[in-house]
Design a protein around this motif. Structure first.
Motif, PDB file in Angstrom:
ATOM      1  N   UNK A   1     136.214  80.410  51.059  1.00  0.00           N
ATOM      2  CA  UNK A   1     135.306  81.412  51.618  1.00  0.00           C
ATOM      3  C   UNK A   1     134.734  81.025  52.977  1.00  0.00           C
ATOM      4  N   UNK A   2     134.639  79.742  53.264  1.00  0.00           N
ATOM      5  CA  UNK A   2     134.044  79.294  54.524  1.00  0.00           C
ATOM      6  C   UNK A   2     134.986  79.471  55.718  1.00  0.00           C
ATOM      7  N   UNK A   3     136.224  79.873  55.483  1.00  0.00           N
ATOM      8  CA  UNK A   3     137.226  79.969  56.546  1.00  0.00           C
ATOM      9  C   UNK A   3     137.228  81.368  57.161  1.00  0.00           C
ATOM     10  N   UNK A   4     137.156  81.400  58.497  1.00  0.00           N
ATOM     11  CA  UNK A   4     137.185  82.653  59.259  1.00  0.00           C
ATOM     12  C   UNK A   4     138.522  82.762  59.985  1.00  0.00           C
ATOM     13  N   UNK A   5     139.154  83.939  59.933  1.00  0.00           N
ATOM     14  CA  UNK A   5     140.419  84.122  60.667  1.00  0.00           C
ATOM     15  C   UNK A   5     140.219  83.993  62.173  1.00  0.00           C
ATOM     16  N   UNK A   6     141.245  83.449  62.842  1.00  0.00           N
ATOM     17  CA  UNK A   6     141.191  83.259  64.281  1.00  0.00           C
ATOM     18  C   UNK A   6     142.585  83.516  64.858  1.00  0.00           C
ATOM     19  N   UNK A   7     142.619  84.206  65.972  1.00  0.00           N
ATOM     20  CA  UNK A   7     143.857  84.384  66.732  1.00  0.00           C
ATOM     21  C   UNK A   7     143.833  83.418  67.913  1.00  0.00           C
ATOM     22  N   UNK A   8     144.962  83.104  68.478  1.00  0.00           N
ATOM     23  CA  UNK A   8     145.019  82.169  69.605  1.00  0.00           C
ATOM     24  C   UNK A   8     144.143  82.618  70.786  1.00  0.00           C
TER      25      UNK A   8
ATOM     26  N   UNK B   1     138.631  74.071  64.114  1.00  0.00           N
ATOM     27  CA  UNK B   1     139.786  74.973  64.173  1.00  0.00           C
ATOM     28  C   UNK B   1     140.977  74.371  63.433  1.00  0.00           C
ATOM     29  N   UNK B   2     141.527  75.140  62.514  1.00  0.00           N
ATOM     30  CA  UNK B   2     142.677  74.715  61.713  1.00  0.00           C
ATOM     31  C   UNK B   2     143.940  75.363  62.255  1.00  0.00           C
ATOM     32  N   UNK B   3     144.944  74.549  62.526  1.00  0.00           N
ATOM     33  CA  UNK B   3     146.222  75.030  63.036  1.00  0.00           C
ATOM     34  C   UNK B   3     147.338  74.422  62.189  1.00  0.00           C
ATOM     35  N   UNK B   4     148.473  75.102  62.145  1.00  0.00           N
ATOM     36  CA  UNK B   4     149.649  74.572  61.455  1.00  0.00           C
ATOM     37  C   UNK B   4     149.329  74.159  60.033  1.00  0.00           C
ATOM     38  N   UNK B   5     149.830  72.983  59.606  1.00  0.00           N
ATOM     39  CA  UNK B   5     149.598  72.554  58.225  1.00  0.00           C
ATOM     40  C   UNK B   5     148.140  72.249  57.914  1.00  0.00           C
TER      41      UNK B   5
ATOM     42  N   UNK C   1     140.563  79.422  61.098  1.00  0.00           N
ATOM     43  CA  UNK C   1     141.963  79.130  60.787  1.00  0.00           C
ATOM     44  C   UNK C   1     142.875  80.092  61.524  1.00  0.00           C
ATOM     45  N   UNK C   2     143.928  79.551  62.082  1.00  0.00           N
ATOM     46  CA  UNK C   2     144.950  80.319  62.786  1.00  0.00           C
ATOM     47  C   UNK C   2     145.552  81.346  61.825  1.00  0.00           C
ATOM     48  N   UNK C   3     145.368  82.614  62.154  1.00  0.00           N
ATOM     49  CA  UNK C   3     145.864  83.691  61.299  1.00  0.00           C
ATOM     50  C   UNK C   3     147.377  83.598  61.129  1.00  0.00           C
ATOM     51  N   UNK C   4     148.089  83.349  62.206  1.00  0.00           N
ATOM     52  CA  UNK C   4     149.549  83.238  62.135  1.00  0.00           C
ATOM     53  C   UNK C   4     149.963  82.103  61.207  1.00  0.00           C
ATOM     54  N   UNK C   5     149.259  80.968  61.291  1.00  0.00           N
ATOM     55  CA  UNK C   5     149.576  79.807  60.453  1.00  0.00           C
ATOM     56  C   UNK C   5     149.335  80.100  58.977  1.00  0.00           C
ATOM     57  N   UNK C   6     148.268  80.839  58.687  1.00  0.00           N
ATOM     58  CA  UNK C   6     147.957  81.216  57.303  1.00  0.00           C
ATOM     59  C   UNK C   6     149.023  82.172  56.776  1.00  0.00           C
ATOM     60  N   UNK C   7     149.331  83.210  57.552  1.00  0.00           N
ATOM     61  CA  UNK C   7     150.310  84.211  57.112  1.00  0.00           C
ATOM     62  C   UNK C   7     151.718  83.628  57.012  1.00  0.00           C
ATOM     63  N   UNK C   8     152.051  82.700  57.903  1.00  0.00           N
ATOM     64  CA  UNK C   8     153.362  82.046  57.872  1.00  0.00           C
ATOM     65  C   UNK C   8     153.588  81.324  56.540  1.00  0.00           C
ATOM     66  N   UNK C   9     152.531  80.836  55.947  1.00  0.00           N
ATOM     67  CA  UNK C   9     152.616  80.136  54.659  1.00  0.00           C
ATOM     68  C   UNK C   9     152.506  81.102  53.477  1.00  0.00           C
ATOM     69  N   UNK C  10     152.508  82.380  53.791  1.00  0.00           N
ATOM     70  CA  UNK C  10     152.417  83.457  52.788  1.00  0.00           C
ATOM     71  C   UNK C  10     151.085  83.442  52.051  1.00  0.00           C
ATOM     72  N   UNK C  11     150.041  82.980  52.736  1.00  0.00           N
ATOM     73  CA  UNK C  11     148.684  83.025  52.201  1.00  0.00           C
ATOM     74  C   UNK C  11     147.989  84.265  52.749  1.00  0.00           C
TER      75      UNK C  11
END
Length: 118
Positions: free
Chosen positions: A93-100, A26-30, A75-85
């Motif tokens: 491609x291997x990364x799946x969106x995740x909510x808390x 699980x990827x969070x924040x930076x 990957x934390x969806x909020x963290x991705x969107x916060x970085x404007x990605x």
């Protein structure tokens, strides 16, 4: 050193997936920045370019082994969107969106089998 933390986390994930079968990375924040698409985000250091040095294996090889054994990268969806990605354009491609709530649900099913790197 953040590359050392990444290398340690991937090494642990590779070993865990070989023992437990299903492992979530699980990827969070930076942390989401390590898994950006190098084509659309060339200014970011991508996980596949990290070579910490002995005794660590290159992160690209560890990630491939982890994914090949059935590991999942979330990957934390909020963290991705916060970085404007966006997931479609900017993440590997291997990364799946995740909510808390998703992560909380996964952790509740882990039966105490969790490992965290900060």
């Amino acid at each position: 050193d953040s590359t050392e933390k990444l290398s340690l986390a991937l090494a642990a994930a590779v070993n865990a997936v070989q023992v437990h079968g299903t492992v979530l990375f699980a990827l969070m924040g930076p942390g989401v920045e390590w898994f950006t698409n190098p084509t659309t985000q060339p200014q970011q250091t991508n996980v596949e370019s990290v070579v910490q040095g002995e005794p660590f294996k290159p992160c690209k090889a560890m990630l491939h082994k982890f994914l090949s054994a059935g590991g999942l990268v979330l990957a934390c969806t909020t963290c991705v969107l916060h970085r404007r990605y966006t997931f479609e354009r900017d993440m590997m491609e291997c990364v799946t969106p995740m909510q808390m709530p998703d992560l909380i649900q996964y952790l509740s099913r882990a039966n105490g089998n969790t490992l965290q790197f900060s």
